[in-house]
Design a protein around this motif. Structure first.
Motif, PDB file in Angstrom:
ATOM      1  N   ASN A  99      42.787  36.935  45.306  1.00  0.00           N
ATOM      2  CA  ASN A  99      42.446  37.024  43.885  1.00  0.00           C
ATOM      3  C   ASN A  99      43.637  36.641  43.013  1.00  0.00           C
ATOM      4  O   ASN A  99      44.729  36.346  43.511  1.00  0.00           O
ATOM      5  N   LEU A 100      43.436  36.697  41.702  1.00  0.00           N
ATOM      6  CA  LEU A 100      44.459  36.255  40.759  1.00  0.00           C
ATOM      7  C   LEU A 100      45.537  37.292  40.493  1.00  0.00           C
ATOM      8  O   LEU A 100      46.574  36.975  39.914  1.00  0.00           O
ATOM      9  N   GLY A 101      45.272  38.553  40.852  1.00  0.00           N
ATOM     10  CA  GLY A 101      46.275  39.589  40.648  1.00  0.00           C
ATOM     11  C   GLY A 101      46.300  40.180  39.255  1.00  0.00           C
ATOM     12  O   GLY A 101      47.250  40.883  38.899  1.00  0.00           O
ATOM     13  N   TRP A 102      45.253  39.952  38.452  1.00  0.00           N
ATOM     14  CA  TRP A 102      45.218  40.506  37.100  1.00  0.00           C
ATOM     15  C   TRP A 102      44.771  41.964  37.149  1.00  0.00           C
ATOM     16  O   TRP A 102      43.870  42.327  37.905  1.00  0.00           O
ATOM     17  N   LEU A 111      30.231  33.898  45.216  1.00  0.00           N
ATOM     18  CA  LEU A 111      30.783  32.840  44.384  1.00  0.00           C
ATOM     19  C   LEU A 111      32.206  32.570  44.852  1.00  0.00           C
ATOM     20  O   LEU A 111      32.971  33.510  45.103  1.00  0.00           O
ATOM     21  N   ALA A 112      32.570  31.302  44.964  1.00  0.00           N
ATOM     22  CA  ALA A 112      33.886  30.936  45.476  1.00  0.00           C
ATOM     23  C   ALA A 112      34.800  30.520  44.330  1.00  0.00           C
ATOM     24  O   ALA A 112      34.427  29.699  43.490  1.00  0.00           O
ATOM     25  N   ALA A 113      35.989  31.088  44.295  1.00  0.00           N
ATOM     26  CA  ALA A 113      37.011  30.715  43.321  1.00  0.00           C
ATOM     27  C   ALA A 113      38.134  29.987  44.045  1.00  0.00           C
ATOM     28  O   ALA A 113      38.630  30.457  45.081  1.00  0.00           O
ATOM     29  N   SER A 114      38.532  28.831  43.524  1.00  0.00           N
ATOM     30  CA  SER A 114      39.641  28.070  44.091  1.00  0.00           C
ATOM     31  C   SER A 114      40.890  28.300  43.243  1.00  0.00           C
ATOM     32  O   SER A 114      40.831  28.238  42.011  1.00  0.00           O
ATOM     33  N   VAL A 115      41.987  28.558  43.908  1.00  0.00           N
ATOM     34  CA  VAL A 115      43.211  29.014  43.250  1.00  0.00           C
ATOM     35  C   VAL A 115      44.390  28.198  43.780  1.00  0.00           C
ATOM     36  O   VAL A 115      44.375  27.732  44.922  1.00  0.00           O
ATOM     37  N   LEU A 116      45.404  28.041  42.953  1.00  0.00           N
ATOM     38  CA  LEU A 116      46.643  27.418  43.413  1.00  0.00           C
ATOM     39  C   LEU A 116      47.831  28.227  42.947  1.00  0.00           C
ATOM     40  O   LEU A 116      47.747  28.997  41.988  1.00  0.00           O
ATOM     41  N   SER A 126      39.087  28.990  28.145  1.00  0.00           N
ATOM     42  CA  SER A 126      37.738  28.770  28.655  1.00  0.00           C
ATOM     43  C   SER A 126      37.719  27.926  29.919  1.00  0.00           C
ATOM     44  O   SER A 126      36.769  27.991  30.696  1.00  0.00           O
ATOM     45  N   ASP A 127      38.782  27.145  30.162  1.00  0.00           N
ATOM     46  CA  ASP A 127      38.761  26.242  31.309  1.00  0.00           C
ATOM     47  C   ASP A 127      40.051  26.245  32.134  1.00  0.00           C
ATOM     48  O   ASP A 127      40.313  25.325  32.899  1.00  0.00           O
ATOM     49  N   PHE A 128      40.869  27.267  31.978  1.00  0.00           N
ATOM     50  CA  PHE A 128      42.028  27.459  32.852  1.00  0.00           C
ATOM     51  C   PHE A 128      42.563  28.870  32.652  1.00  0.00           C
ATOM     52  O   PHE A 128      42.258  29.549  31.667  1.00  0.00           O
ATOM     53  N   SER A 129      43.363  29.310  33.588  1.00  0.00           N
ATOM     54  CA  SER A 129      44.159  30.531  33.407  1.00  0.00           C
ATOM     55  C   SER A 129      45.434  30.392  34.205  1.00  0.00           C
ATOM     56  O   SER A 129      45.500  29.638  35.181  1.00  0.00           O
ATOM     57  N   TYR A 179      53.664  30.173  39.415  1.00  0.00           N
ATOM     58  CA  TYR A 179      52.490  30.574  38.649  1.00  0.00           C
ATOM     59  C   TYR A 179      51.250  30.505  39.534  1.00  0.00           C
ATOM     60  O   TYR A 179      51.133  29.638  40.399  1.00  0.00           O
ATOM     61  N   THR A 180      50.331  31.442  39.302  1.00  0.00           N
ATOM     62  CA  THR A 180      49.004  31.383  39.898  1.00  0.00           C
ATOM     63  C   THR A 180      48.058  30.829  38.847  1.00  0.00           C
ATOM     64  O   THR A 180      48.016  31.325  37.723  1.00  0.00           O
ATOM     65  N   ILE A 181      47.294  29.791  39.231  1.00  0.00           N
ATOM     66  CA  ILE A 181      46.488  29.026  38.280  1.00  0.00           C
ATOM     67  C   ILE A 181      45.088  28.834  38.845  1.00  0.00           C
ATOM     68  O   ILE A 181      44.910  28.643  40.051  1.00  0.00           O
ATOM     69  N   THR A 182      44.090  28.860  37.962  1.00  0.00           N
ATOM     70  CA  THR A 182      42.720  28.560  38.382  1.00  0.00           C
ATOM     71  C   THR A 182      41.954  27.931  37.223  1.00  0.00           C
ATOM     72  O   THR A 182      42.406  27.983  36.068  1.00  0.00           O
ATOM     73  N   GLN A 183      40.800  27.346  37.537  1.00  0.00           N
ATOM     74  CA  GLN A 183      39.886  26.847  36.514  1.00  0.00           C
ATOM     75  C   GLN A 183      39.012  28.028  36.134  1.00  0.00           C
ATOM     76  O   GLN A 183      37.975  28.271  36.737  1.00  0.00           O
ATOM     77  N   ARG A 184      39.413  28.757  35.126  1.00  0.00           N
ATOM     78  CA  ARG A 184      38.765  30.030  34.811  1.00  0.00           C
ATOM     79  C   ARG A 184      37.303  29.871  34.432  1.00  0.00           C
ATOM     80  O   ARG A 184      36.485  30.761  34.682  1.00  0.00           O
TER      81      ARG A 184
END
Length: 432
Positions: free
Chosen positions: A59-62, A234-239, A255-258, A267-272
């Protein structure tokens, strides 16, 4: 390639009997074990693969209160309190930092939604507030986008999934919990109309109560018992990037990144704004229940039909306790990274904060989120199966609220006053 979890010294020796068996070695199951042993209650955690190898480490760790619904916010508030004491409680730094979270609004309509949320939770006394575009530029400098407003909560936080699970598991073991990896639970054993133990691939363990914290696998486990739990994957892709200088310690969602700063300097980044739904037979069985939620929360779900559908068909829905279970056939679910979503995330983020044009991607991974029709977890006893309690279906919020959700589940199992009202999470609202 999945994130690398700091190793934990587990055991291969299982007790013949205990008081509580926890099925699932993710953050909720491990946190429940820690609560139980701290209360002097013997517990065995059984994990079909390696602890925290699925969504608990992906996960994103938030750790946030922001944008929680009014019914769910008390659990998030208690989770923050528990995270604040986690380093002292476990003796290991889980990377918890209250560096703030900000949600950005490009339009007046988006800002109005943020204001509506602030109004809805006004009685809770949170430190959340709307900030102007100028304040965004000051708090998260270097941006090129003109934001209409932002929703900022300075006390919101982050933690490191690859560290936190290790810290909790290590502390639980040191205080007396037994944690066994690569040991799938095939079924419950019953006596006198209630739970009497679990049947594992290595034999049976007698117990008084069972806590099912199996994430995306909980639906299949319950289905084998004739109990329907509506959850879809649901699958979340993260980098993650290599260490770099970035705009802020504040975690930011548009709306389209975090993005959020990591303890290692990257940094941990995803297409939010987009998740991938790999179609499975369950989408055909229960998908219609999700239409209201999809319109409200997950409007940009990308759908794909391919190998996941066939792989799911190949896994048994019903099996005997003497047979090899699906959990032995798939020890760790490792979904494919959606490279298109990764590319979108980096493109959208770099356009907003050009410093990320210099980012070097160190690793990409994907994780599978178990989503309920109302996006709230299921926490509480199963009336049809006395002695069985659920803590599952966290819909992407399990890491942040995990310590509090686990304590609530244990409270309900042991008859202690519940940490928060369990009413929003009652299993009977969804089970059939």
């Amino acid at each position: 390639m999945a994130p690398v979890i700091h190793p934990v010294r587990t055991t291969d020796d299982m007790s013949a009997a205990t008081t509580v068996v926890v099925i699932g070695g993710g953050i909720v199951g491990l946190s429940a074990a820690l609560v139980l042993v701290e209360r002097g209650i013997p517990v065995v955690v059984l994990e079909k693969g390696r602890i925290a190898a699925e969504q608990s480490s992906r996960n994103l760790g938030w750790v946030r209160k922001t944008l929680r619904g009014i019914a769910d916010a008390p659990l998030a508030i208690e989770a923050e309190r528990l995270w604040q004491g986690m380093a002292e409680r476990t003796g290991i730094d889980p990377g918890f930092r209250q560096s703030g979270i900000m949600y950005l609004a490009r339009t007046e309509a988006e800002a109005a939604k943020h204001q509506a949320w602030l109004t809805s939770v006004a009685a809770l006394g949170l430190d959340s507030r709307l900030v102007t575009g100028a304040e965004i530029d000051a708090l998260v400098p270097g941006g090129k986008t003109k934001w209409h407003a932002g929703l900022y909560t300075a006390s919101d936080a982050r933690a490191e999934p690859t560290l936190a699970n290790t810290a909790i598991a290590t502390a639980a073991i040191a205080k007396g919990a037994v944690v066994v990896e690569n040991c799938a639970v095939r079924a419950l054993s019953m006596a006198g109309g209630r739970v009497a133990g679990v049947v594992t691939e290595r034999g049976e363990i007698a117990c008084d109560q069972v806590l099912l914290a199996g994430g995306i696998w909980s639906r299949r486990f319950l289905g084998n018992m004739g109990i329907g739990l509506p959850t879809l994957p649901l699958a979340a892709s993260v980098l993650r990037t290599t260490p770099m200088e970035g705009p802020s310690q504040i975690a930011v969602g548009a709306s389209d990144f975090s993005f959020r700063k990591r303890l290692d300097g990257g940094y941990t980044i995803t297409q939010r704004g987009a998740l991938f739904a790999p179609l499975t037979p369950d989408h055909l069985r229960i998908g219609l229940r999700y239409l209201p939620m999809l319109r409200a929360e997950w409007a940009n779900v990308r759908i794909g039909l391919g190998r996941p559908f066939l792989a799911d068909v190949a896994l048994a829905r019903r099996w005997r306790s003497t047979a090899v279970s699906p959990f032995e056939r798939v020890r760790t679910f490792d979904p494919e990274v959606n490279s298109g979503l990764i590319d979108e995330a980096m493109c959208n983020l770099s356009a907003a904060w050009p410093v990320f044009n210099k980012a070097r991607i160190a690793q990409c991974w994907a994780g599978m989120i178990d989503v309920t029709p109302d996006s709230l977890p299921v926490i509480g006893a199963v009336d049809k199966v006395p002695g069985l309690t659920l803590a599952t279906g966290f819909s992407g919020h399990g890491f942040g609220t995990g310590p509090a959700a686990a304590q609530l589940a244990v409270d309900l199992m042991t008859g202690e006053p519940p940490l928060v009202s369990p009413a929003p999470y009652r299993p009977e609202r969804l089970l059939h």
